[in-house]
Structures are given as C-alpha cells and as structure tokens.
Design a protein around this motif. Structure first.
Motif, PDB file in Angstrom:
ATOM      1  N   LEU A  97     -14.663   6.957   9.956  1.00 19.48           N
ATOM      2  CA  LEU A  97     -15.095   6.010   8.920  1.00 19.48           C
ATOM      3  C   LEU A  97     -15.971   6.691   7.890  1.00 19.48           C
ATOM      4  O   LEU A  97     -16.606   7.702   8.170  1.00 19.48           O
ATOM      5  CB  LEU A  97     -15.864   4.834   9.532  1.00 19.48           C
ATOM      6  CG  LEU A  97     -17.178   5.134  10.245  1.00 19.48           C
ATOM      7  CD1 LEU A  97     -18.123   3.955  10.105  1.00 19.48           C
ATOM      8  CD2 LEU A  97     -16.910   5.430  11.711  1.00 19.48           C
ATOM      9  N   GLN A  98     -15.952   6.100   6.697  1.00 19.36           N
ATOM     10  CA  GLN A  98     -16.901   6.542   5.675  1.00 19.36           C
ATOM     11  C   GLN A  98     -17.779   5.353   5.291  1.00 19.36           C
ATOM     12  O   GLN A  98     -18.868   5.192   5.803  1.00 19.36           O
ATOM     13  CB  GLN A  98     -16.153   7.157   4.498  1.00 19.36           C
ATOM     14  CG  GLN A  98     -15.572   8.525   4.899  1.00 19.36           C
ATOM     15  CD  GLN A  98     -14.788   9.196   3.804  1.00 19.36           C
ATOM     16  OE1 GLN A  98     -14.948   8.916   2.633  1.00 19.36           O
ATOM     17  NE2 GLN A  98     -13.906  10.101   4.193  1.00 19.36           N
ATOM     18  N   CYS A  99     -17.298   4.445   4.410  1.00 17.22           N
ATOM     19  CA  CYS A  99     -18.166   3.320   4.052  1.00 17.22           C
ATOM     20  C   CYS A  99     -18.258   2.299   5.185  1.00 17.22           C
ATOM     21  O   CYS A  99     -19.209   1.548   5.291  1.00 17.22           O
ATOM     22  CB  CYS A  99     -17.676   2.629   2.783  1.00 17.22           C
ATOM     23  SG  CYS A  99     -16.311   1.475   3.052  1.00 17.22           S
ATOM     24  N   GLY A 100     -17.227   2.248   6.029  1.00 13.00           N
ATOM     25  CA  GLY A 100     -17.271   1.365   7.186  1.00 13.00           C
ATOM     26  C   GLY A 100     -16.724  -0.027   6.960  1.00 13.00           C
ATOM     27  O   GLY A 100     -16.666  -0.824   7.899  1.00 13.00           O
ATOM     28  N   PHE A 101     -16.304  -0.337   5.751  1.00  8.91           N
ATOM     29  CA  PHE A 101     -15.860  -1.720   5.487  1.00  8.91           C
ATOM     30  C   PHE A 101     -14.604  -2.084   6.298  1.00  8.91           C
ATOM     31  O   PHE A 101     -14.495  -3.170   6.845  1.00  8.91           O
ATOM     32  CB  PHE A 101     -15.594  -1.930   3.990  1.00  8.91           C
ATOM     33  CG  PHE A 101     -15.379  -3.381   3.649  1.00  8.91           C
ATOM     34  CD1 PHE A 101     -16.450  -4.228   3.416  1.00  8.91           C
ATOM     35  CD2 PHE A 101     -14.097  -3.910   3.580  1.00  8.91           C
ATOM     36  CE1 PHE A 101     -16.267  -5.576   3.122  1.00  8.91           C
ATOM     37  CE2 PHE A 101     -13.892  -5.252   3.278  1.00  8.91           C
ATOM     38  CZ  PHE A 101     -14.978  -6.078   3.055  1.00  8.91           C
ATOM     39  N   CYS A 102     -13.680  -1.142   6.369  1.00  9.52           N
ATOM     40  CA  CYS A 102     -12.422  -1.431   7.079  1.00  9.52           C
ATOM     41  C   CYS A 102     -12.576  -1.287   8.580  1.00  9.52           C
ATOM     42  O   CYS A 102     -11.674  -1.656   9.333  1.00  9.52           O
ATOM     43  CB  CYS A 102     -11.322  -0.474   6.608  1.00  9.52           C
ATOM     44  SG  CYS A 102     -11.594   1.248   7.141  1.00  9.52           S
ATOM     45  N   LEU A 133      -5.866  -1.510   5.579  1.00 10.65           N
ATOM     46  CA  LEU A 133      -6.092  -0.588   4.459  1.00 10.65           C
ATOM     47  C   LEU A 133      -7.480   0.029   4.534  1.00 10.65           C
ATOM     48  O   LEU A 133      -8.442  -0.633   4.909  1.00 10.65           O
ATOM     49  CB  LEU A 133      -5.946  -1.338   3.128  1.00 10.65           C
ATOM     50  CG  LEU A 133      -4.614  -2.044   2.893  1.00 10.65           C
ATOM     51  CD1 LEU A 133      -4.603  -2.703   1.514  1.00 10.65           C
ATOM     52  CD2 LEU A 133      -3.449  -1.068   3.020  1.00 10.65           C
ATOM     53  N   CYS A 134      -7.548   1.314   4.177  1.00 15.62           N
ATOM     54  CA  CYS A 134      -8.833   2.000   4.075  1.00 15.62           C
ATOM     55  C   CYS A 134      -8.883   2.677   2.714  1.00 15.62           C
ATOM     56  O   CYS A 134      -7.963   3.410   2.364  1.00 15.62           O
ATOM     57  CB  CYS A 134      -8.975   3.045   5.175  1.00 15.62           C
ATOM     58  SG  CYS A 134     -10.481   4.030   5.003  1.00 15.62           S
ATOM     59  N   ARG A 135      -9.946   2.443   1.958  1.00 12.35           N
ATOM     60  CA  ARG A 135     -10.052   3.044   0.630  1.00 12.35           C
ATOM     61  C   ARG A 135     -10.760   4.392   0.666  1.00 12.35           C
ATOM     62  O   ARG A 135     -10.868   5.049  -0.356  1.00 12.35           O
ATOM     63  CB  ARG A 135     -10.806   2.113  -0.342  1.00 12.35           C
ATOM     64  CG  ARG A 135     -10.208   0.746  -0.533  1.00 12.35           C
ATOM     65  CD  ARG A 135      -8.745   0.744  -0.904  1.00 12.35           C
ATOM     66  NE  ARG A 135      -8.405   1.463  -2.121  1.00 12.35           N
ATOM     67  CZ  ARG A 135      -8.283   0.911  -3.319  1.00 12.35           C
ATOM     68  NH1 ARG A 135      -8.471  -0.369  -3.473  1.00 12.35           N
ATOM     69  NH2 ARG A 135      -7.964   1.618  -4.371  1.00 12.35           N
ATOM     70  N   CYS A 136     -11.320   4.783   1.815  1.00 15.30           N
ATOM     71  CA  CYS A 136     -12.165   5.977   1.837  1.00 15.30           C
ATOM     72  C   CYS A 136     -11.542   7.180   2.550  1.00 15.30           C
ATOM     73  O   CYS A 136     -11.506   8.269   2.011  1.00 15.30           O
ATOM     74  CB  CYS A 136     -13.488   5.687   2.533  1.00 15.30           C
ATOM     75  SG  CYS A 136     -14.414   4.307   1.863  1.00 15.30           S
ATOM     76  N   THR A 137     -11.104   6.998   3.762  1.00 18.10           N
ATOM     77  CA  THR A 137     -10.883   8.156   4.631  1.00 18.10           C
ATOM     78  C   THR A 137      -9.582   8.895   4.383  1.00 18.10           C
ATOM     79  O   THR A 137      -9.432  10.034   4.835  1.00 18.10           O
ATOM     80  CB  THR A 137     -10.851   7.733   6.115  1.00 18.10           C
ATOM     81  OG1 THR A 137      -9.722   6.858   6.306  1.00 18.10           O
ATOM     82  CG2 THR A 137     -12.125   7.016   6.518  1.00 18.10           C
ATOM     83  N   GLY A 138      -8.611   8.249   3.756  1.00 21.71           N
ATOM     84  CA  GLY A 138      -7.290   8.870   3.679  1.00 21.71           C
ATOM     85  C   GLY A 138      -6.558   8.776   5.003  1.00 21.71           C
ATOM     86  O   GLY A 138      -5.525   9.412   5.192  1.00 21.71           O
TER      87      GLY A 138
END
Ligand code: FAD
Ligand code: FES
Ligand code: FES
Lengths: 169, 272
Positions: A97-102, A133-138
């Motif tokens: 995770l990065q931002c953690g939203f997903c 969907l994840c907008r950060c990690t790829g």
C-alpha cells in the motif's frame, strides 16, 4: 426495519431505514470506518467487505439484505491479541500500500479470493482483483502480498479435500 | 448516492413474492442480487415505491441435470454458474460467460434471472441463453408459462415478463455439438462488452449489436449453406442495429462483430 447483523463476530440489532446502504451501516451504525466509499458505483472495490465469507461491494447492497447474515470488515481480521491476519501481514511486508485508500477493500477481496482458491497463480490473483482499483501502487506489490499470504503451492491434488484451506479468516 | 425512499418487503416463498407483486402492481420491483437495480436506484433512474426482495428464495437457486436439458433456478448467482462442475461438462459456454460478468464481488451477488429480466443488450448472459435456445419459465397470478429465449427480449431493457410475473427457471437443452466459444471485447477488465459473441454449434449470438441480444442470422444461414467460417463471419453485422456511444461508433461495432465472430467460429471449431 429492524435488522440483526453479525459484524466482526458481534451481533448488532438496530432499526435502519429501508434504503440504507450496507456501507453506511458499517461506517455510521457499527462505527467501523476503515471501509471506504470510493466510486459509489460498484466499480472501485474500496467498499469491499465479506458477507458470509464472500467478498461483496457494500455500496451496492442494502443493509436489510444483510439482515441475519455475517459481515466481516478489515477491522475484524486481526486476532484479539492484535496479531495481524496473514493477508495484512503480507501487505506490510511486501509494501502492498501507499496512500492506503484502496487497502481495506483490497485486503478483503484477497481474503475472499484465497478462501476460494488457496494457492492461486499470479494470473489468477490479477484477474481475481479486477474489481479493485488502486491509484498508487501499480498493483505489483499488492499481487506479491496476495501470493506471499497464500504461501507456496502444495503438490497437485493435496488441497482438494480442504475447501477454504490455506488462509483461515 | 442514496436511493429515494421506498418500502421494503421480503418474500420468503414464490407465492408470497407473487402476492406482493399483485398487491403493489407497477409501483413494485423485484430485488434479486441488486447489481442492476440498486445502481439505477442510487442514480434515481429507477424510483420504485416498493421493493420486493426475492434474494432469499433458496429454492430458486439450483443447477440440475434433467436428462436432455439442464435446469437453472432464476436466483442462481453468476459465481455458482462459473464454478459448477455440471455446467463445465454440459454447458461450458454458460460457465465461461458467467465467469466474465463484472468482477468476483459482482458475481457473488448477481443472478442469471436478474440479468435476463433486466435485459441490458450489453449484458453477456442474454446472448448466451439465446445462442443455447433456452426456454424461460415465468410464474404469475394466472399460473406458469414457458417463453422461448427468442421471444423473451422485446427491446431495450424490455422483456415478455409482466410486472407481476416472476422468472423462476431457465431450461437449457444439452447442446448436440460440443463446439462453443465466448468472445468478449472490453477496454477495461470489469466493463460490459463493447461487442460480444456467443457460439454454440452453428448458433451464433451477438452482445451489444442492437436493442436486444441478436442471433447472427446471416452467419448461421451461410454456415448452413456450407460457407467457410471466415466467409460466414464477414456477414456478422447484417441485420444488426448497433448503437454508437462513448466506447464505439456503429462502424467500429460492426467491424468488431465480424472479427469476433471469426475468432469465435475458429475457437469453436478447434474444440470439435
Ligand atoms: C460494475 C458492474 C459491472 C457489471 N458488468 C457486467 C458484465 O460485464 N456483464 C453482464 O452481463 N452484467 C454485468 N453487470 C450486471 C450484473 O450481471 C447484474 O448482476 C445482473 O445484470 C442483474 O442481476 P441481479 O440479480 O443483480 O438483478 P437485480 O439488480 O436484483 O434486478 C435487475 C432487474 O431484474 C428484475 N428481476 C430480477 N430477478 C427477477 C426475477 N427472477 N423475475 C423477474 N424479474 C426479476 C428486477 O426487478 C430488476 O428490474 C455488472 C454490474 C455492475 C454493477
Ligand atoms: S465504493 Fe463501492 S465499489 Fe467503489
Ligand atoms: S494505495 Fe492508494 S489507492 Fe491503493
């Protein structure tokens, strides 16, 4: 309508409006705010929880539909002494995770996926997460986390008599 | 987004569902998996005053071998179709297509009956039951009737069902020829098909090439007359009325239909 829903093992009986969505029940009635609302159109998977052990998008379910059933959110995964669930632990170790939203939705989708298929291939993990969907990690580290949580595959055939084997939520 | 207020009733038997529907008439909507109805209600494109939850009618959720055909309860979920060993053997086209509907979460909730009753021309299962020559069984206040898949889809989101009729069962004859293929063209994983093709034997049905699912009649005729698959596939857009939208122009859909029918026939032949 009065509903009785078991949330993370605890039974909760409340009056709710017929039109209340399950995600609002989880966040506002049960007070469990890890489950996020992202798209609100059943596309992104941020709101994924388990209903009787299976992943569902709680923005597209009414609370009354869950009456009498079991709901599990990401808050219900760790054991009482704080030990993380193997999927949570794998997210931490693999930087899933990065931002953690997903993340709450991703974790629940993976718990459900591993219940149905304890030792998936990478391809099966990727297609199994098509609804998240994840907008950060790829995605790469999320897929790694799912595969790490599953552990090495057993020799062919060994899992056949153990439905739900592997990761036990 | 929250649906407009409505009254929620839960049916615990088919009779109760039919009584509730008769009582509330046009104001009422059945709720099965909710994965077409609830998104519309949240957008306030559907404003039913009464919602009749049929999601607990467990006796309408089954997959059974009935000799020369398979019967499917209307409440059988996409997930159950996808993972059924019986369907993998007898109706792999249906199992494969069900496994491509939306994503796992959607397949845990959505039902075949809901998909057929909703009659979205972009949905996968309507074209599949059309290719399989299925019979749909409906129950209403005046009893049970059977509707051929070919007579079921009337127009955009329109079916032969009356508002007080419940789709209860789908009967699918076991295919004579083992040749099948399901082709679905999308831009993103969980999207509906821009165009889709279901092939079973010499039957070819199209997803999203008109206001209803369609049989590719010109292709089928050419195959029956002995045309090679590639030559037959060139006729795939004949008689279609594809719409234009954000995903594709009509020309592009017609092109996709020809390409996907060719691929479908080729894959089906490879399975013979
Ligand atoms: C994000 C997303 C992606 C999707 N992608 C796809 C896709 O790729 N392909 C695809 O085919 N579908 C797709 N779907 C739709 C999905 O397959 C739905 O589950 C299905 O179309 C409707 O089934 P349901 O049980 O959820 O029906 P509901 O939403 O409960 O009902 C739909 C309609 O049918 C009526 N109805 C339901 N059951 C009956 C019955 N037994 N008798 C009479 N009337 C009935 C209801 O009154 C309502 O009008 C997607 C949905 C979402 C939200
Ligand atoms: S918020 Fe439910 S799927 Fe995006
Ligand atoms: S970690 Fe930010 S959206 Fe996935």
């Amino acid at each position: 309508m009065k509903v009785e829903i078991t949330v993370n093992g605890g039974q909760l009986a409340t009056d709710v409006e017929d039109r209340m969505l399950l995600v609002h029940y989880v966040r506002d009635v049960a007070g469990l705010t890890a489950t996020n609302v992202g798209c609100d159109t059943s596309s992104c998977g941020a709101c994924t929880v388990l209903l009787d052990g299976e992943s569902v998008k709680s923005c597209t379910l009414l609370a009354v539909q869950a009456d009498g059933h079991d709901v599990t959110t990401v808050e219900g995964l760790a054991s009482a002494d704080g030990q993380l669930h193997p999927v949570q632990q794998a997210f931490r170790e693999q930087h899933g995770l990065q931002c953690g939203f997903c993340t709450p939705g991703m974790v629940m989708a993976i718990v459900s996926l591993l219940r149905e298929n304890p030792h998936p291939t990478e391809e099966q993990v990727r297609s199994g997460l098509e609804g998240n969907l994840c907008r950060c990690t790829g995605y790469h580290n999320i897929v790694r986390a799912a595969l790490a949580a599953a552990g090495p595959a057993h020799p062919r055939g060994q899992d056949e008599d153990r439905p739900g084997g592997g990761v036990a939520p | 987004m929250i649906p407009a207020p409505f009254s929620y009733y839960r049916a615990l038997s088919v009779d109760e569902a039919l009584d509730l529907a008769a009582e509330h008439g046009e104001e009422a909507k059945f709720l099965a998996g909710g994965h077409s109805l609830l998104p519309l209600m949240k957008l306030r494109l559907a404003l039913p005053e009464v919602v009749i939850d049929i999601g607990r009618l467990a006796d309408l959720s089954h997959i059974r071998d009935a000799g020369d055909h398979i019967t499917l309860g209307a409440l059988t979920r996409h997930h159950d179709l996808e993972h059924s060993g019986l369907l993998a053997r007898e109706l792999p086209l249906l199992a494969c297509a069900a496994g491509q509907v939306g994503d796992p979460q959607i397949r845990h909730r959505g039902t075949i009956g809901g998909s057929l009753a909703h009659a979205d021309p972009a949905s996968d299962l309507p074209a599949v039951v059309l290719a399989l020559d299925a019979t749909l069984v409906a129950r209403g206040p005046s009893g049970t009737r059977e509707i051929a898949a070919a007579d079921f889809f009337g127009g955009l989101f329109e079916t032969a069902l009356e508002p007080d009729e419940l789709l209860t069962e789908i009967r699918v004859p076991k295919p004579a020829a083992p040749r099948w293929s399901f082709q679905k063209f999308t831009k993103r994983a969980i999207d509906w098909a821009i165009v889709g093709v279901a092939v079973q034997g010499d039957a070819v049905a199209l997803v999203n090439m008109g206001e209803t699912p369609l049989r590719a009649a010109a292709v089928e005729r050419a195959l029956a007359d002995g045309a090679a698959p590639r030559a037959a596939a060139a006729l795939a857009a004949e008689g279609t009325r594809a719409s234009a939208d954000i995903n594709a122009t009509r020309d592009y859909r017609e092109h996709l239909a020809r390409v996907l029918v060719a691929r479908g026939l080729q894959e089906a032949h490879a399975r013979a």
